[in-house]
Design an enzyme around this catalytic site. Structure first.
Site, PDB file in Angstrom:
ATOM      1  N   TYR A   1      31.421  32.154  15.444  1.00  0.00           N
ATOM      2  CA  TYR A   1      30.764  31.618  14.246  1.00  0.00           C
ATOM      3  C   TYR A   1      30.137  30.255  14.533  1.00  0.00           C
ATOM      4  CZ  TYR A   1      30.181  30.307   9.313  1.00  0.00           C
ATOM      5  OH  TYR A   1      29.668  29.922   8.095  1.00  0.00           O
TER       6      TYR A   1
ATOM      7  N   GLY B   1      50.075  19.908   6.705  1.00  0.00           N
ATOM      8  CA  GLY B   1      49.371  19.846   5.428  1.00  0.00           C
ATOM      9  C   GLY B   1      48.631  18.549   5.232  1.00  0.00           C
TER      10      GLY B   1
ATOM     11  N   ASP C   1      41.570  24.499  14.572  1.00  0.00           N
ATOM     12  CA  ASP C   1      41.404  24.191  13.159  1.00  0.00           C
ATOM     13  C   ASP C   1      41.121  22.702  13.007  1.00  0.00           C
ATOM     14  OD1 ASP C   1      41.601  25.269  10.424  1.00  0.00           O
ATOM     15  OD2 ASP C   1      43.199  23.779  10.212  1.00  0.00           O
TER      16      ASP C   1
END
Length: 317
Positions: A149, A211, A277
């Site tokens: 991508y 997180g 990520d």
């Protein structure tokens, strides 16, 4: 006789999340809209309310093959945009970005039509500059699981600017940052849809890593307004231009917002961070403000409430 002010507009990926919102806005503005989609990730449900409009037409077509139609403008949105979908068939993802760009650019060249490319903040990779301005070249892994991508979109940008330099083709390249809203695919693996679906099911919300990684979330209506303003700029305004919301939230903050707004009793669980990520993602939208007079107007709280209402009515009624 066709109206002299009504444009014939082609939207590839027009049955997708963003494409369907774009088709809707273009029709509201009085244009004739041709929606092209192979329905790999797009859905007829996203456009069913438009099918009765005589100015709207749908063709099932894969942009990796040439297309012969007559239009005035092209919005090239065709490509799976979530990791779950673009990693399902990574070779096809790259082909969609690269061959799709070649085919749509060839069509635009023949028609002398302005063409807008929906590029992505993923071209910045895991950025070492924060926030990300358009001048930043990125930090991208060329051989990782997200590369189909990231690199496909980077190559598409190269093709767009080469067509502009070599053929004088009027182009617009927009880099889209995280966008959410009604008509998102419920199982696309993106964080907003993941959290909302988990909360509405009463499941634990899955946070990857600590997180503490951040994202910036732009509501779909704001983004589409940016598309339309960009397409209306003079030919010399080519971009790339970042479109996104510069408000920055950690994944934990987003999870807590969703739990509160859904009224869910879900708890938060942590899993390992996926490869490559990005740790931070926030757009520098100075160019969008200066060139388009654009900036987001819908706060995260309001956008989440509207998105949660859509998911609840669509899947839990």
């Amino acid at each position: 006789m066709r109206s002299l002010t009504r444009k014939r507009v082609l939207v590839t990926g027009g049955a997708g999340f963003l494409g369907s919102h774009l088709c809707e806005r273009l029709l509201d503005a009085g244009n004739n809209v041709l929606c092209i989609d192979n329905f790999f990730t797009g859905s007829r449900d996203n456009i069913v309310h438009l099918l009765g409009n005589p100015q709207f037409e749908v063709i099932r077509h894969d942009v990796t093959f040439p297309l012969y139609v007559e239009v005035d403008q092209i919005y090239n949105l065709a490509c799976p945009a979530s990791p779950v979908h673009y990693q399902h068939d990574p070779v096809q993802t790259t082909k969609t970005s690269v061959l799709g760009a070649i085919n749509m650019l060839g069509l635009a060249k023949r028609l002398k039509a302005t063409i807008l490319q929906a590029s992505t903040s993923e071209i910045y990779g895991d950025p070492m500059v924060h926030p990300q301005p358009e001048e930043y070249w990125g930090n991208v892994n060329t051989i990782g699981p997200r590369s189909c991508y990231d690199e496909g979109k980077r190559c598409a940008e190269t093709l767009f600017f080469d067509y502009n330099r070599q053929h004088g083709l009027p182009i617009k390249v927009v880099r889209i940052f995280n966008t959410y809203g009604p008509r998102m695919h419920p199982d696309d693996g993106r964080v907003v849809s993941n959290f909302i679906m988990q909360a509405l099911r009463g499941e634990s919300l899955t946070v990857y890593g600590s997180g503490s990684q951040t994202r910036s979330f732009c509501f779909a209506d704001d983004l589409i307004e940016g598309f339309l303003r960009f397409m209306d700029t003079p030919p010399e305004v080519t971009g790339p231009v970042n479109l996104g919301n510069p408000g920055e939230f950690t994944m934990l903050e987003l999870a807590e917002h969703v739990i509160r707004l859904t009224g869910s009793n879900s708890r938060i669980v942590h899993k390992p961070l996926p490869q490559d990520d990005p740790k931070q993602r926030r757009p520098d939208i100075t160019k969008a403000k200066d060139l388009l007079g654009w900036e987001p107007t819908i706060p995260l709280e309001d956008g989440l409430e509207r998105t949660i209402r859509y998911f609840r009515d669509r899947f839990f009624a």
